[in-house]
Write an enzyme that holds these catalytic residues in place. Structure first.
Site, PDB file in Angstrom:
ATOM      1  N   ASP A   9       0.891  -1.165   0.000  1.00 33.51           N
ATOM      2  CA  ASP A   9       0.000   0.000   0.000  1.00 33.51           C
ATOM      3  C   ASP A   9       0.926   1.210   0.000  1.00 33.51           C
ATOM      4  O   ASP A   9       1.496   1.562   1.031  1.00 33.51           O
ATOM      5  CB  ASP A   9      -0.891  -0.043   1.253  1.00 33.51           C
ATOM      6  N   LYS A  71       2.929  11.183  -3.562  1.00 33.73           N
ATOM      7  CA  LYS A  71       1.891  10.465  -4.318  1.00 33.73           C
ATOM      8  C   LYS A  71       0.980  11.421  -5.085  1.00 33.73           C
ATOM      9  O   LYS A  71       0.463  11.084  -6.144  1.00 33.73           O
ATOM     10  CB  LYS A  71       1.068   9.627  -3.348  1.00 33.73           C
ATOM     11  N   GLU A 148      -7.153   0.517  -4.387  1.00 33.28           N
ATOM     12  CA  GLU A 148      -7.168   0.417  -2.926  1.00 33.28           C
ATOM     13  C   GLU A 148      -8.492  -0.130  -2.373  1.00 33.28           C
ATOM     14  O   GLU A 148      -8.478  -1.028  -1.531  1.00 33.28           O
ATOM     15  CB  GLU A 148      -6.832   1.784  -2.314  1.00 33.28           C
TER      16      GLU A 148
HETATM   17 MG    MG Z   1      -4.247   4.949   2.377  1.00 33.88          MG
END
Ligand code: MG
Ligand code: ADP
Length: 620
Positions: A9, A71, A148
């Site tokens: 992740d 990100k 996700e």
């Molecule tokens: Mg997250």
């Protein structure tokens, strides 16, 4: 041990790595013994590269040489400048992945070569590609990029294995509140299937905002007491930021917290210490509006999925910020149910990625994944209107076909202008590309049938083709990265669409009305020319009057009058062409039949907007 795939992740604030061992996902700790890898990279003045928690810790004293939240820039041409060197977002992310890889190898005792990495569901092709590239730079083979929310669901579905029949389908809302972003996804889970139905979010809402509120409060209190503004002292600000986050985290379990920052400032009377108590009640009062802000994306995602709030079977809390009691209370009151917290909100995404990795090597039973598009796709039609073929939140892959026609008599070329977005007018959406279909046999407007097809494949690549049904002539275009938009752009496009829906609707209506008027004027002129002497002088002058009147009301932008005058002109043309046909049948006038037909066309009901769209004639 070969053939193992880790799940990563790669978060905005924190990253987590997991692997399936003995059929169950476990989280691999960092070399510092923590399961969170802060997504932070620092460059020390002596040229050392600091990654993870050490980088986060030195951020206090080294703010200029610390990179946070990289990100947000994935897939963009943003560069990080440190001394005389520039780094791409991929390189910075790769540094984080490198540490994760090294720490995991040290912990597991075997090389880690392959990974499944998660990205937000709204990530575009270029953001996904950049993520994959970051893996490659770090020496990892990225075997799959998964969403996700999909990962969270896989972990959740795996967790309840055996508890329920796998055929039970549940609609799950994933409430992911991280450090800087809030993502909501509606997912259907069951029968080994995980399907993302809709996504929404706020890219500027996360734990950082809660920290900021505490910080602001501390600064104001301190100023009230000592008349010193800490805002001008950057080092003090960094200390305050760290202390604020710690206070916030403590307030998730405690009802009050002491914030103690000795020597935070000094004045003529000597050093000053910050020492304050913050209660949970006060904290929640300071951040009530932030909690309120979570509602809108949640409701929008539900609406986009075509469901209502009662059809949500489960709310899954993901992201560190969902540990705040106020967030849980909000979820409880909004959905009238207890949120599910069976899996650690920090670990769930990485665990899902590890499960996906295990599926790929055959260690865990198969699950199928389906995803959705985040923005609608379509073409520009007459009057600059955006006509959608593929609606946002459609499943990928998918294919949609619609028949279009010409807007003018004798039109032999149509331009297929492909767009993406939610606004009603083409100009407000993102242009993806355009091509022309030529050599359409000349015919009255509305007669040619042009079949337009949008194909969206599993990788998110769009193919658009247009085919003239009469000749079989075909043209096509392949559009790479159809969603080459930032989350901000997507968000603001969706938001703009809502704000401007009304205005666009009005302009669309206006454009439709004006377009119809133009067509009638055009037809009237053609008719006068084509029928020539065969039109009675009375008809001719009536037609002139009617066209002039319509032109005047068009100049005055008087919409109701334009509509009325268009109708009058249309009726007049209808009776004239009926007379012309009557004359034809009785052989009194040898009018050219095709031309008469062209003149007759407006007498027909205007085609329904849903089925027939015209293009402007490029040759006009
Ligand atoms: Mg997250
Ligand atoms: P991301 O997905 O953006 O990388 P995370 O899911 O790791 O982020 O969430 C990080 C955020 O969660 C930070 O703002 C952090 O302060 C917050 N957080 C972590 N634990 C807690 C807690 N116990 N109470 C409140 N906030 C927390």
């Amino acid at each position: 041990m070969a053939g193992k795939i880790v799940g990563i992740d790669l978060g905005t604030t924190n990253s987590v790595v997991s692997i399936v061992e003995g059929g169950e996902p476990i989280v691999i700790p960092s070399s510092e013994g923590d399961y969170l890898f802060p997504s932070v990279v620092g460059f020390s003045k002596t040229g050392e590269r600091l990654i993870g928690s050490v980088a986060k810790r030195q951020a206090v004293s080294n703010p200029d040489r610390t990179v946070l939240s990289i990100k947000r820039y994935m897939g963009t041409d943003h560069k990080v400048q440190i001394d005389d060197k520039q780094y791409t977002p991929q390189e910075i992310s790769a540094m984080i992945l490198q540490k994760i890889k090294a720490d995991a190898e040290a912990y597991l005792g075997f090389p880690v070569e392959q990974a499944v990495i998660t990205v937000p569901a709204y990530f575009s092709d270029s953001e996904r590609q950049a993520t994959k590239d970051a893996g490659t730079i770090a020496g990892l083979e990225v075997v799959r990029i998964i969403n996700e929310p999909t990962a969270s669901c896989m972990a959740y579905d795996k967790n309840r294995e055996g508890e329920k029949s796998s055929d039970d389908v549940e609609t799950v809302l994933i409430w992911d509140l991280g450090g800087g972003t809030f993502d909501v996804s509606i997912v259907e889970v069951g029968g080994g299937l995980v399907e993302v139905k809709a996504t929404a979010g706020n890219s500027r809402l996360g734990g950082d905002d809660w920290d900021q509120r505490i910080m602001d409060w501390l600064i104001e209190e301190f100023k009230g007491k000592y008349n010193i503004d800490l805002r001008s002292d950057r080092l003090a600000m960094q200390r305050l930021k760290e202390a604020s986050e710690n206070a916030k985290i403590q307030l998730s379990t405690e009802t009050k917290v002491r914030v103690n920052l000795p020597f935070i400032a000094a004045d003529a009377t000597g050093p000053k210490h910050l020492d304050m108590e913050l209660t949970r009640v006060k904290f929640q009062e300071l951040t009530a509006d932030l909690i309120k802000k979570c509602e809108e994306p949640a409701l929008r995602a539900i609406e986009d999925s075509g469901l209502n709030i009662h059809q949500i079977n489960k709310v899954l809390l993901v992201g560190g910020s969902t540990r705040m009691p106020a967030v849980q209370d909000k979820v409880r009151s909004l959905f009238n149910k207890e949120p599910s917290r069976e899996i650690d909100p920090d670990k769930v995404v990485a665990m899902g990625a590890a499960i996906q990795g295990a599926i790929l090597v055959g260690e865990v039973k198969d699950m199928v994944l389906l995803d959705v598009t985040s923005l609608s796709l379509g073409i520009e039609t007459v009057g600059g209107v955006f006509t959608k073929l593929i609606e946002r939140n459609s499943h990928i892959p998918c294919s949609k076909t619609r028949i279009f026609t010409t807007a003018a008599d004798g039109q032999t070329v149509v331009e297929v202008h492909c767009l993406q977005g939610e606004r009603e007018l083409a100009a407000h959406n993102k242009s993806l590309g355009r091509f022309e279909l030529r050599n359409i046999p000349p015919a009255p407007r509305g007669v040619p049938q042009i079949e337009v097809t949008f194909d969206l494949d599993a990788n998110g690549i769009v193919n658009v083709s247009a085919k003239d049904m009469a000749t079989g002539n075909k043209q096509k275009i392949t559009i790479q990265s159809p969603t080459n938009l930032s989350r901000e752009e997507i968000d603001s496009m969706v938001k703009d669409a809502a704000i401007y829906a009304e205005e666009d609707g009005r302009r669309r209506e206006e454009s439709t009305i004006r377009n119809k008027a133009n067509i009638e004027i055009d037809t009237a002129e053609h008719t006068m020319r084509d029928l020539g002497e065969r039109m009675t002088p009375e008809h001719r002058s009536a037609l002139r009057d009617a066209t002039d009147r319509l032109r005047t009301s068009m100049q005055a932008f008087d919409l109701p009058k334009i509509s009325a005058d268009t109708k009058t002109l249309q009726d007049l043309l209808f009776s004239i062409s009926t007379d012309a046909y009557y004359a034809l049948e009785t052989g009194r006038v040898g009018a050219d039949q095709a031309k008469a037909q062209a003149a007759e066309a407006p007498a027909e009901e205007e085609p329904d907007d849903a089925d027939l769209f015209g293009w402007f004639n490029k040759e006009e």
